[in-house]
Scaffold this motif. Structure first.
Motif, PDB file in Angstrom:
ATOM      1  N   ALA A 101      28.223  16.953  29.402  1.00 46.52           N
ATOM      2  CA  ALA A 101      27.859  18.303  29.572  1.00 46.52           C
ATOM      3  C   ALA A 101      29.295  18.920  28.487  1.00 46.52           C
ATOM      4  O   ALA A 101      30.405  18.462  28.564  1.00 46.52           O
ATOM      5  N   PHE A 102      28.705  19.966  27.868  1.00 41.21           N
ATOM      6  CA  PHE A 102      29.923  20.345  26.637  1.00 41.21           C
ATOM      7  C   PHE A 102      30.224  21.804  26.969  1.00 41.21           C
ATOM      8  O   PHE A 102      30.883  22.384  26.422  1.00 41.21           O
ATOM      9  N   ALA A 103      29.717  22.440  28.092  1.00 40.58           N
ATOM     10  CA  ALA A 103      29.920  23.750  28.404  1.00 40.58           C
ATOM     11  C   ALA A 103      31.322  24.389  28.493  1.00 40.58           C
ATOM     12  O   ALA A 103      31.475  25.303  28.045  1.00 40.58           O
ATOM     13  N   SER A 104      32.144  23.581  29.083  1.00 38.04           N
ATOM     14  CA  SER A 104      33.680  23.637  29.096  1.00 38.04           C
ATOM     15  C   SER A 104      34.432  23.367  27.994  1.00 38.04           C
ATOM     16  O   SER A 104      35.638  23.949  27.577  1.00 38.04           O
ATOM     17  N   GLN A 105      33.775  22.677  26.869  1.00 40.65           N
ATOM     18  CA  GLN A 105      34.604  22.083  25.841  1.00 40.65           C
ATOM     19  C   GLN A 105      34.373  22.968  24.660  1.00 40.65           C
ATOM     20  O   GLN A 105      35.071  23.334  23.565  1.00 40.65           O
ATOM     21  N   LEU A 106      33.082  23.664  24.485  1.00 37.39           N
ATOM     22  CA  LEU A 106      32.729  24.129  23.335  1.00 37.39           C
ATOM     23  C   LEU A 106      32.373  25.850  23.404  1.00 37.39           C
ATOM     24  O   LEU A 106      31.854  26.061  24.683  1.00 37.39           O
ATOM     25  N   SER A 107      32.951  26.632  22.590  1.00 32.79           N
ATOM     26  CA  SER A 107      32.676  27.810  22.812  1.00 32.79           C
ATOM     27  C   SER A 107      31.164  28.509  22.137  1.00 32.79           C
ATOM     28  O   SER A 107      30.526  27.498  21.693  1.00 32.79           O
ATOM     29  N   ALA A 134      23.160  31.015  21.915  1.00 33.52           N
ATOM     30  CA  ALA A 134      24.212  30.055  22.930  1.00 33.52           C
ATOM     31  C   ALA A 134      24.563  30.870  23.921  1.00 33.52           C
ATOM     32  O   ALA A 134      24.851  30.369  25.198  1.00 33.52           O
ATOM     33  N   LYS A 135      25.086  32.082  23.641  1.00 28.89           N
ATOM     34  CA  LYS A 135      25.550  33.048  24.585  1.00 28.89           C
ATOM     35  C   LYS A 135      24.443  33.321  25.651  1.00 28.89           C
ATOM     36  O   LYS A 135      24.991  33.281  26.817  1.00 28.89           O
ATOM     37  N   ARG A 136      23.319  33.588  25.345  1.00 25.79           N
ATOM     38  CA  ARG A 136      22.200  34.033  26.441  1.00 25.79           C
ATOM     39  C   ARG A 136      22.014  32.773  27.071  1.00 25.79           C
ATOM     40  O   ARG A 136      21.569  32.965  28.350  1.00 25.79           O
ATOM     41  N   ILE A 137      21.682  31.677  26.496  1.00 25.50           N
ATOM     42  CA  ILE A 137      21.494  30.318  27.195  1.00 25.50           C
ATOM     43  C   ILE A 137      22.667  30.051  27.840  1.00 25.50           C
ATOM     44  O   ILE A 137      22.154  29.534  29.182  1.00 25.50           O
ATOM     45  N   ARG A 138      23.923  30.169  27.719  1.00 26.85           N
ATOM     46  CA  ARG A 138      25.083  29.818  28.651  1.00 26.85           C
ATOM     47  C   ARG A 138      24.746  30.475  29.890  1.00 26.85           C
ATOM     48  O   ARG A 138      24.840  29.835  30.990  1.00 26.85           O
ATOM     49  N   ALA A 139      24.451  31.666  29.700  1.00 24.85           N
ATOM     50  CA  ALA A 139      24.464  32.530  31.075  1.00 24.85           C
ATOM     51  C   ALA A 139      23.272  32.151  31.782  1.00 24.85           C
ATOM     52  O   ALA A 139      23.211  32.448  33.026  1.00 24.85           O
ATOM     53  N   GLU A 140      22.241  31.857  31.315  1.00 26.22           N
ATOM     54  CA  GLU A 140      21.076  31.347  32.067  1.00 26.22           C
ATOM     55  C   GLU A 140      21.382  30.032  32.942  1.00 26.22           C
ATOM     56  O   GLU A 140      21.244  30.001  33.911  1.00 26.22           O
ATOM     57  N   VAL A 141      22.111  29.133  32.019  1.00 19.28           N
ATOM     58  CA  VAL A 141      22.566  28.015  32.749  1.00 19.28           C
ATOM     59  C   VAL A 141      23.603  28.232  33.949  1.00 19.28           C
ATOM     60  O   VAL A 141      23.423  27.575  34.991  1.00 19.28           O
ATOM     61  N   LYS A 142      24.053  29.012  33.477  1.00 12.72           N
ATOM     62  CA  LYS A 142      25.242  29.445  34.705  1.00 12.72           C
ATOM     63  C   LYS A 142      24.766  30.059  36.003  1.00 12.72           C
ATOM     64  O   LYS A 142      25.117  29.793  36.987  1.00 12.72           O
ATOM     65  N   ALA A 143      23.470  30.728  35.504  1.00 11.06           N
ATOM     66  CA  ALA A 143      22.983  31.541  36.730  1.00 11.06           C
ATOM     67  C   ALA A 143      21.747  30.523  37.777  1.00 11.06           C
ATOM     68  O   ALA A 143      21.382  30.991  38.543  1.00 11.06           O
ATOM     69  N   GLU A 144      21.618  29.496  36.993  1.00  8.33           N
ATOM     70  CA  GLU A 144      21.034  28.513  37.848  1.00  8.33           C
ATOM     71  C   GLU A 144      21.489  27.556  38.878  1.00  8.33           C
ATOM     72  O   GLU A 144      22.703  27.463  38.939  1.00  8.33           O
TER      73      GLU A 144
END
Ligand code: HEC
Length: 144
Positions: A101-107, A134-144
């Motif tokens: 997973a790269f969520a914490s490594q990549l902006s 990327a911003k929208r999908i990151r928010a969706e992933v966080k909300a899951e």
């Protein structure tokens, strides 16, 4: 009179060429502004940045041709057309199968860039992934 008109003709041709020479660069500058708003210029920038991200974070498993056996080849990979799916995979990974997973490594910018890169490198040609995606999908992933 006729002689006079004929002598003037080269002046008009000169003026017309002059107008074209001034107008063409203005038209091109307009194109560049369109690019900056989301066209080919943005795509090129993200692709270039993405190739650096890929070289740093992905190439060890997905070799420069997109795959070397440890990880699936990304060139011609059937998922490349599915923008959201790819961005999700990069953010969340698939740890059981060996994709980190790269969520914490990549902006968001880096995620958009590397997704743009893999969708358009090698044999692929699927178009840009924007930072806003990327911003929208990151928010969706966080909300899951
Ligand atoms: C440690 C090795 C490793 C690294 C580093 C790695 N990957 Fe992967 N990647 C994998 C493996 C293994 C899979 C197959 C996972 C599966 O079967 O779902 C995979 C799958 C993928 C897929 C396809 C997912 C799908 O479901 O279709 C994409 C896209 C992808 N990786 C992109 C990247 C990007 C972009 C990077 C760098 C930011 C990266 N990978 C870094 C090992 C890696």
């Amino acid at each position: 009179m006729r002689m006079g008109t004929r002598r003037l003709a080269p002046v008009w041709v000169g003026v017309a060429i002059g107008i074209l020479m001034v107008a063409a660069p203005i038209a091109r500058a307009g194109d560049r502004q369109d690019d900056a708003a989301g066209g080919a210029g943005v795509m090129d920038e993200l692709f270039d940045e993405g190739s650096v991200v890929f070289g740093t974070h992905c190439v060890a498993c997905h070799d420069s041709a997109g795959g070397d056996g440890q990880a699936p080849a990304l060139s011609g990979h059937p998922s490349m057309g599915a923008k959201d799916h790819i961005v999700r995979q990069v953010l969340r990974g698939n740890l059981e199968k060996g994709m980190p997973a790269f969520a914490s490594q990549l902006s968001d910018r880096q995620v958009a860039a590397v997704a743009t890169y893999i969708r358009n490198a090698w044999e692929n040609g699927y178009g840009v992934v924007l930072e806003a995606d990327a911003k929208r999908i990151r928010a969706e992933v966080k909300a899951e």
